[in-house]
Scaffold this motif. Structure first.
Motif, PDB file in Angstrom:
ATOM      1  N   THR A 179      -2.368   5.267   2.610  1.00 49.95           N
ATOM      2  CA  THR A 179      -2.386   5.127   4.079  1.00 49.95           C
ATOM      3  C   THR A 179      -2.622   6.315   4.708  1.00 49.95           C
ATOM      4  O   THR A 179      -3.274   6.239   5.439  1.00 49.95           O
ATOM      5  CB  THR A 179      -0.965   4.455   4.270  1.00 49.95           C
ATOM      6  OG1 THR A 179      -0.576   3.177   3.535  1.00 49.95           O
ATOM      7  CG2 THR A 179      -0.917   4.288   5.902  1.00 49.95           C
ATOM      8  N   CYS A 230      -4.501  -7.300   6.105  1.00 54.57           N
ATOM      9  CA  CYS A 230      -4.015  -7.340   4.589  1.00 54.57           C
ATOM     10  C   CYS A 230      -3.835  -5.666   4.595  1.00 54.57           C
ATOM     11  O   CYS A 230      -2.929  -5.638   3.713  1.00 54.57           O
ATOM     12  CB  CYS A 230      -5.166  -8.213   3.862  1.00 54.57           C
ATOM     13  SG  CYS A 230      -4.629  -7.726   2.037  1.00 54.57           S
ATOM     14  N   THR A 231      -4.865  -5.028   5.013  1.00 57.56           N
ATOM     15  CA  THR A 231      -4.964  -3.777   4.400  1.00 57.56           C
ATOM     16  C   THR A 231      -4.662  -2.965   5.909  1.00 57.56           C
ATOM     17  O   THR A 231      -4.672  -3.399   7.020  1.00 57.56           O
ATOM     18  CB  THR A 231      -6.370  -3.317   3.939  1.00 57.56           C
ATOM     19  OG1 THR A 231      -7.254  -3.618   5.236  1.00 57.56           O
ATOM     20  CG2 THR A 231      -6.702  -4.230   2.961  1.00 57.56           C
ATOM     21  N   PRO A 232      -4.084  -1.733   5.581  1.00 59.32           N
ATOM     22  CA  PRO A 232      -4.186  -0.939   6.721  1.00 59.32           C
ATOM     23  C   PRO A 232      -5.358  -0.803   7.618  1.00 59.32           C
ATOM     24  O   PRO A 232      -5.327  -0.709   9.021  1.00 59.32           O
ATOM     25  CB  PRO A 232      -3.912   0.521   6.040  1.00 59.32           C
ATOM     26  CG  PRO A 232      -3.153   0.164   4.737  1.00 59.32           C
ATOM     27  CD  PRO A 232      -3.843  -0.914   4.228  1.00 59.32           C
ATOM     28  N   ALA A 233      -6.518  -0.923   7.095  1.00 56.92           N
ATOM     29  CA  ALA A 233      -7.742  -0.742   7.929  1.00 56.92           C
ATOM     30  C   ALA A 233      -7.776  -2.168   8.767  1.00 56.92           C
ATOM     31  O   ALA A 233      -8.082  -2.064   9.862  1.00 56.92           O
ATOM     32  CB  ALA A 233      -8.880  -0.825   6.888  1.00 56.92           C
ATOM     33  N   ASN A 270     -10.120   9.137   8.995  1.00 54.49           N
ATOM     34  CA  ASN A 270     -10.748   8.740   9.906  1.00 54.49           C
ATOM     35  C   ASN A 270     -10.210   9.551  11.320  1.00 54.49           C
ATOM     36  O   ASN A 270     -10.552   9.331  12.429  1.00 54.49           O
ATOM     37  CB  ASN A 270     -10.459   7.178  10.207  1.00 54.49           C
ATOM     38  CG  ASN A 270     -11.083   6.255   9.190  1.00 54.49           C
ATOM     39  OD1 ASN A 270     -12.154   6.133   9.608  1.00 54.49           O
ATOM     40  ND2 ASN A 270     -10.451   5.964   8.198  1.00 54.49           N
ATOM     41  N   PHE A 294      -6.268   7.211   4.331  1.00 55.28           N
ATOM     42  CA  PHE A 294      -7.028   6.459   5.283  1.00 55.28           C
ATOM     43  C   PHE A 294      -6.920   6.868   6.855  1.00 55.28           C
ATOM     44  O   PHE A 294      -8.052   7.220   7.429  1.00 55.28           O
ATOM     45  CB  PHE A 294      -6.549   5.093   5.046  1.00 55.28           C
ATOM     46  CG  PHE A 294      -6.975   4.088   6.471  1.00 55.28           C
ATOM     47  CD1 PHE A 294      -6.123   3.936   7.581  1.00 55.28           C
ATOM     48  CD2 PHE A 294      -8.416   3.787   6.732  1.00 55.28           C
ATOM     49  CE1 PHE A 294      -6.677   3.083   8.673  1.00 55.28           C
ATOM     50  CE2 PHE A 294      -8.659   3.067   7.563  1.00 55.28           C
ATOM     51  CZ  PHE A 294      -7.694   2.709   8.567  1.00 55.28           C
ATOM     52  N   GLN A 351      -7.814  -2.029  12.933  1.00 55.33           N
ATOM     53  CA  GLN A 351      -8.696  -2.506  13.612  1.00 55.33           C
ATOM     54  C   GLN A 351      -8.294  -3.554  14.599  1.00 55.33           C
ATOM     55  O   GLN A 351      -8.267  -3.666  15.887  1.00 55.33           O
ATOM     56  CB  GLN A 351      -9.651  -3.415  12.551  1.00 55.33           C
ATOM     57  CG  GLN A 351     -10.950  -3.797  13.329  1.00 55.33           C
ATOM     58  CD  GLN A 351     -11.678  -4.551  12.321  1.00 55.33           C
ATOM     59  OE1 GLN A 351     -11.433  -5.619  11.561  1.00 55.33           O
ATOM     60  NE2 GLN A 351     -12.737  -3.991  12.081  1.00 55.33           N
ATOM     61  N   PHE A 353       0.871  -1.188   0.021  1.00 55.64           N
ATOM     62  CA  PHE A 353      -0.003   0.058  -0.207  1.00 55.64           C
ATOM     63  C   PHE A 353       0.937   1.273  -0.136  1.00 55.64           C
ATOM     64  O   PHE A 353       1.716   1.258   0.789  1.00 55.64           O
ATOM     65  CB  PHE A 353      -0.860  -0.116   1.030  1.00 55.64           C
ATOM     66  CG  PHE A 353      -1.720  -1.376   1.361  1.00 55.64           C
ATOM     67  CD1 PHE A 353      -1.355  -2.369   1.828  1.00 55.64           C
ATOM     68  CD2 PHE A 353      -2.913  -1.143   0.668  1.00 55.64           C
ATOM     69  CE1 PHE A 353      -2.064  -3.592   1.776  1.00 55.64           C
ATOM     70  CE2 PHE A 353      -3.898  -2.393   0.497  1.00 55.64           C
ATOM     71  CZ  PHE A 353      -3.184  -3.440   1.164  1.00 55.64           C
TER      72      PHE A 353
END
Lengths: 470, 610
Positions: free
Chosen positions: B378, B565-568, B385, B381, B572, B373
């Motif tokens: 990133t 897998c993802t930054p999200a 948020n 994102f 989390q 990514f």
């Protein structure tokens, strides 16, 4: 938490398709048309209403969701039913049989046996040159087994075939095949049911007495105080395998008359109805039978059946899928096969020669009518009353008039009967007025359970009328 | 030439793109769908691979599927020929699926590709299951020729193969077939000791050092008829997987003194001894097989793949036995690696294309083959948020991260491309200070939420590995277990074996207690500057600060969740657990600075137990 679209949207499984519903609409509409063409108008209307509702439901978003859910539920339910009704028996019977066969042949299909004497369990693999042929195929060479797989497959196939034969035998037996009435071949008569048979068919019980009649045992001599009726006819009198003996109109008639036998002349104590109807018989068989066996001292001789029977010559058992005495089939599929063969012959030859030959004129018709007249003459000579009950078929009842072939018979027969003062009846109005009754006819020619019941009621009145006439 | 390799429909679906023999991208479906061991068609992994490789709509030349469905179907039918009618439940579940979907595999693949907007490939190639494993083991390896040993549960018919790889070809020489499977034997014990089959095997491996091999003789005598050459047969009288929907049966229960342990219930001495016993037996079998492979092929190099090759303890035993001079194990040794193997097979073997070796290096690129990514995305994102972050750039990045680790903070590390295979290798990892005496329990209970007996693995600078472990070869993929050197050990303070499990595991046995198992073993990752310079820099910085060149490296997830897998996903997991610091590429986030984390669901219920 707000997430970004890191990838193209993560794809979920494809949405449910409306195609099954569309196909259901099309199939339903077509099925409705078929029902309509076959005369089941109310049912057709019902089917069209349902398919129209389905089609309307598709046009609405929210209804479509419910429909899809309903179809999913139905599909899952159908899947479960199919699994239980088809897959489970198939698995248990076929795979179970193969396992038994493998076990009996001591074939170790998966190499389960421990062979402690063997130095190694490694198996040599097929060479790569051989495997290379299968790179683009969905299958490959199987590992070399400890025993010949050909033999194993042969056993398996044999077991499968045997099992298929066994299960089809069971299914056919449950449908009533395999235990037919057998027939005695008689050069005078042609053929008639072999005496002393008791079989259970899919419709119920069949009992053949000592004289080849489908009725209870009777003595050749009429007992004192008995009013005896001898019925002669074909399969419409016999009743077929689809109906229990007690439900045939002959048996019902005996029962009804025995409710109050005093209504008959000379107030007999009881009534006997001897039912000598045989599948495929015509007048010449009937006359030959009474020439051979006599009239059993009957007070009333009734000739039963469709007028078109007059066209039947006195042919033998070979024209039918019947089994001769002593040649009862060993397997149900033997009988089933005979029926299939006979039906094929019927279709390909337009019916066996001489059977409902379609001849409008000719010797067969003349001989048939003459044979019937012969029965009437014999009965009159022996002091028995005679009555001809000519049964219309369903098509004639719907049209309200006799068919062309029937009319030709009536034109020839009725004057002869009138000249001999023999009573006759062709109760077209009776049948026509009962067309709406469910199960009136079994197949357009033979009466079904309701038809036998209604006809028996009618015959009771006819017997009282004929028996009382001078 | 673009070749898409696919594995699907059993467990661990995956996709891999190979272009002209070079691995472009590979990933497991579970990472995208967030369903552990996702077995469905890997639509998301395929999407990623094709986009990553910038494959045009008509650009797909070959699709290679990792096994032969029809042969597998025949094997399933044969199994039912010998087990009907008892095994109705398995038949009922499997056959409709096969008839509806799996037998029509080419159409399924074409339909899914069409859904993504891709034209059908020019060709389909279907290597056998073990050929895919062989190919995944040999073709990316650094060897010109090698013996190949593959062992797993079962493919079409084969469960274990000995083969040879030479140049651009692999071939199977010897095979063992279903149901005589080392993978299924191990899974039977996994089941019996109360762990989940196909995901709990490594827990059984981790439990083994706590036990004694008291049942080994019983296993040899009753369950396994083992030959000197490593071939064996299972005594199916004790196993249920042929006739029922369970791995073991009543005979097995009687043999080992009772029913299987209920999942999540207390682990007793019996389970520990069983774990140790089956581990001893497995190692013995694998060693004999390795010797047989050596004698049959006369090769100095060994390549391994198949689910059994994830048994790092057995791998370590092979290495110590010095049967082969060099060993290379496919990092995605399970079925996920089948996708890569199928693609490589199609290129080298089916298309007869030569291999290009890179001077002692393998072709896996550190197994960092998944999505990465960009910093800009990133940052977007984080900004969207409102998550506070700081920027780490240049040489200061490694120092800053090492400082956090040295202060015994647990760091969630998210950088670069995602790993391919079951192991986290520094790009999707949770890192921690292995010197801490409480770090193991802290990580198990407050961060990973998993069984406390499970050990953690170290990542160590490649050039310093030999100083700490009895290891004389690199182990870049965490597939080797080796013992801590004796000079790094501390003797046990009391009779550990008499302690309850949760106290036993927390005894200090070395200067790096968090990664030292009860028998002083560790599952090691050696980190080289060449394959992962960022991770290498962090380890180097940590060593400069503390004198210790290794860190705890555990996967960035909680129990039963796929690796992030993802930054999200990473954020989390960071907020749900006891991770103190999150590093997302060049951004660093501290737990105390983050807004309160609220969820409407009980996330612990979201992922079923594994």
């Amino acid at each position: 938490m707000k997430d970004l679209q890191w990838f193209p949207p993560i794809l979920e499984p494809r949405a449910a398709s409306v195609r099954p519903i569309l196909w259901s609409v099309v199939a339903g509409a077509a099925f409705g048309c078929l029902l309509f063409a076959r005369g089941h108008r109310i049912l057709a209307l019902g089917v069209w209403v349902v398919t129209s509702l389905l089609a309307l439901g598709l046009s609405s978003q929210s209804l479509r969701r419910h429909l899809l859910r309903a179809f999913d539920w139905l599909g899952a339910g159908a899947g479960r039913v199919t699994t239980l009704a088809v897959l489970w028996p198939f698995y248990v019977l076929v795979f179970g049989a193969i396992r038994l066969a493998l076990s009996a042949a001591r074939i170790d299909l998966l190499g389960l046996r421990l062979r402690r004497e063997q130095p190694s369990y490694w198996r040599p693999a097929a060479p790569e040159t051989k495997r290379a042929k299968y790179y683009e195929r969905l299958f490959t060479v199987e590992p070399a087994g400890e025993q010949s797989h050909v033999f194993a497959w042969a056993i398996g196939i044999l077991a499968f075939v045997l099992l298929l034969a066994g299960s089809s035998e069971l299914i056919l037996r449950s449908m009533g095949f395999g235990n037919p009435i057998v027939y005695r071949v008689d050069p005078r008569i042609g053929y008639y049911p072999a005496p002393h048979q008791d079989v259970h068919r899919y419709g119920g019980e069949i009992h053949i007495n000592a004289f080849g009649m489908r009725c209870r045992d009777v003595a050749a001599e009429k007992p004192a105080g008995t009013f005896r009726i001898l019925m002669l006819g074909d399969s419409t009198l016999y009743g077929g395998s689809y109906i229990d003996q007690k439900q045939t109109y002959a048996a019902r008639l005996e029962y009804l008359l025995n409710q109050n036998p005093g209504e008959l002349p000379n107030s007999p104590r009881r009534v006997e109805v001897l039912s000598m109807g045989v599948n495929g018989w015509g007048p010449q068989h009937e006359l030959a039978y009474v020439n051979a066996f006599g009239l059993f001292h009957a007070d009333l001789v009734m000739v039963m059946g469709p007028p078109a029977d007059a066209y039947r010559p006195r042919y033998g058992i070979e024209h039918f899928p019947f089994f001769a005495e002593g040649h009862r089939p060993d397997f149900a599929w033997q009988e089933f096969w005979e029926h299939l063969r006979w039906q094929h012959n019927q279709r390909s030859t337009g019916g066996s020669a001489g059977f409902d030959s379609g001849s409008r004129e000719g010797q067969v018709l003349a001989e048939g009518v003459d044979a019937w007249i012969g029965i009437a003459t014999l009965a009159q000579a022996q002091g028995s009353k005679t009555d001809f009950e000519l049964l219309p078929n369903e098509d004639e009842a719907r049209k309200g008039r006799a068919g062309e072939l029937t009319q030709l018979v009536l034109d020839r027969l009725l004057p002869e009967l009138a000249g001999r003062r023999v009573s006759e009846a062709y109760p077209l109005p009776l049948i026509r007025s009962n067309l709406g009754v469910p199960k009136l006819y079994h197949d357009g020619a033979h009466l079904d359970v309701s038809g036998h019941r209604i006809y028996a009621q009618y015959l009771r009145d006819r017997v009282l009328q004929v028996a009382s006439a001078e | 030439m673009n070749i898409l390799g696919i594995s699907a429909f059993y467990h661990d679906s995956a996709a891999c793109l190979v272009r002209d023999g070079r691995i472009i991208a590979a990933a497991q479906e579970e990472r995208f769908s967030r369903r552990k061991h996702d077995a469905r068609f890997p639509i998301n992994a395929v999407t990623f691979c094709l986009r990553e490789g910038k494959v045009g709509k008509d650009g797909l030349d070959i699709v290679a599927y990792y096994e032969k469905p029809l042969s597998k179907f025949v094997r399933i039918l044969k199994s039912h020929f010998v087990s009907a009618p008892q095994n109705w439940e398995a038949f009922r579940q499997a056959i409709p699926l096969w008839l509806k979907e799996r037998l029509w595999l080419p159409y399924t693949i074409e339909a899914e590709l069409h859904r993504l907007g891709y034209a059908p490939p020019h060709k389909f190639v279907y290597p056998e299951h073990h050929q895919s494993h062989q190919a995944s083991a040999f073709f990316p390896s650094p060897f010109q020729s090698a013996a190949i040993l593959t062992a797993d549960g079962v493919g079409e018919f084969d469960t274990t193969t000995i083969g040879k790889g030479q140049g651009n070809g692999v071939s199977i020489l010897w095979q063992q077939t279903f149901p005589h499977s080392l993978g299924l034997l191990y899974s039977a014990f996994t089941y019996y000791t109360g762990f989940k089959v196909n995901s709990g095997e490594y827990k059984l491996m981790g439990l083994a050092p706590y036990g004694r091999p008291t049942y080994a003789d019983r296993i040899y005598h009753h369950l396994v008829d083992l030959r000197p050459d490593g071939s064996f047969r299972l005594n199916m009288k004790y196993f249920g997987f042929l006739h029922e929907m369970r791995m073991t049966n009543r005979n097995f229960d009687e043999l080992f003194g009772g029913p299987p342990r209920a999942p999540e219930s207390e682990i007793t001495r019996r389970e520990m001894d069983l774990a140790r016993s089956i581990q001893v037996v497995t190692e013995e079998i694998v060693l004999r097989m390795a010797r047989a492979a050596r004698s049959q092929t006369d090769e100095e190099n060994l390549c391994m793949a198949g689910g059994v090759a994830l048994n790092c303890v057995a791998n370590g035993a092979i290495a110590r036995a010095k049967i082969f001079r060099n060993i290379w194990i496919q990092p995605a040794a399970g079925d996920a690696g089948g996708a890569l193997g199928a693609a490589m097979f199609a290129w080298h073997q089916a298309e007869n294309q030569p291999r290009t070796l890179d001077a002692g290096c393998d072709a896996m690129r550190g197994s960092y083959l998944g999505p990465s990514f960009r910093d800009e995305d990133t940052q977007d994102f984080l900004t969207a948020n409102g998550y506070p972050f700081r920027v780490l750039e240049g040489e200061g990045r490694a120092e800053a991260i090492a400082t956090q680790l040295a202060q015994e903070r647990v760091v969630g590390m998210f950088q670069g491309a995602m790993e391919y295979g079951p192991r986290a290798l520094g790009n999707r990892s949770i890192l921690a200070d292995a010197r801490s005496a409480t770090m193991q329990s802290r990580l198990n209970l407050a961060t990973k939420f998993r069984e406390s007996f499970r050990p953690f693995a170290p990542a160590i600078l490649e050039e310093r590995a030999a100083d700490w472990f009895e290891l004389d070869a690199p182990s870049p993929y965490m597939l080797m277990v080796a013992n801590l050197r004796e000079d790094r050990r501390r003797p046990p303070q009391n009779d550990e074996a008499s302690l309850p499990l949760d106290q036993w595991v927390n005894q200090v046995r070395s200067v790096t207690p968090a990664i030292t198992h009860v028998d002083y073993s560790s599952r090691i990752q050696t980190v080289s500057a060449r394959t992962n310079p960022q991770f290498h820099a962090i380890l180097s910085a940590f060593e400069r600060m503390t004198g210790c060149p290794l860190l705890v490296n555990t996967s960035f997830n909680v129990r039963s969740e796929p690796i992030v897998c993802t930054p999200a996903n990473a954020y989390q997991c960071f907020m749900r657990t006891g991770i103190d610091v999150l590093v997302l590429n060049k951004f660093i986030l501290h737990k105390g600075e983050q807004p309160a984390w609220e969820e409407s669901i009980d996330w612990k219920q979201e992922f079923g137990l594994d």
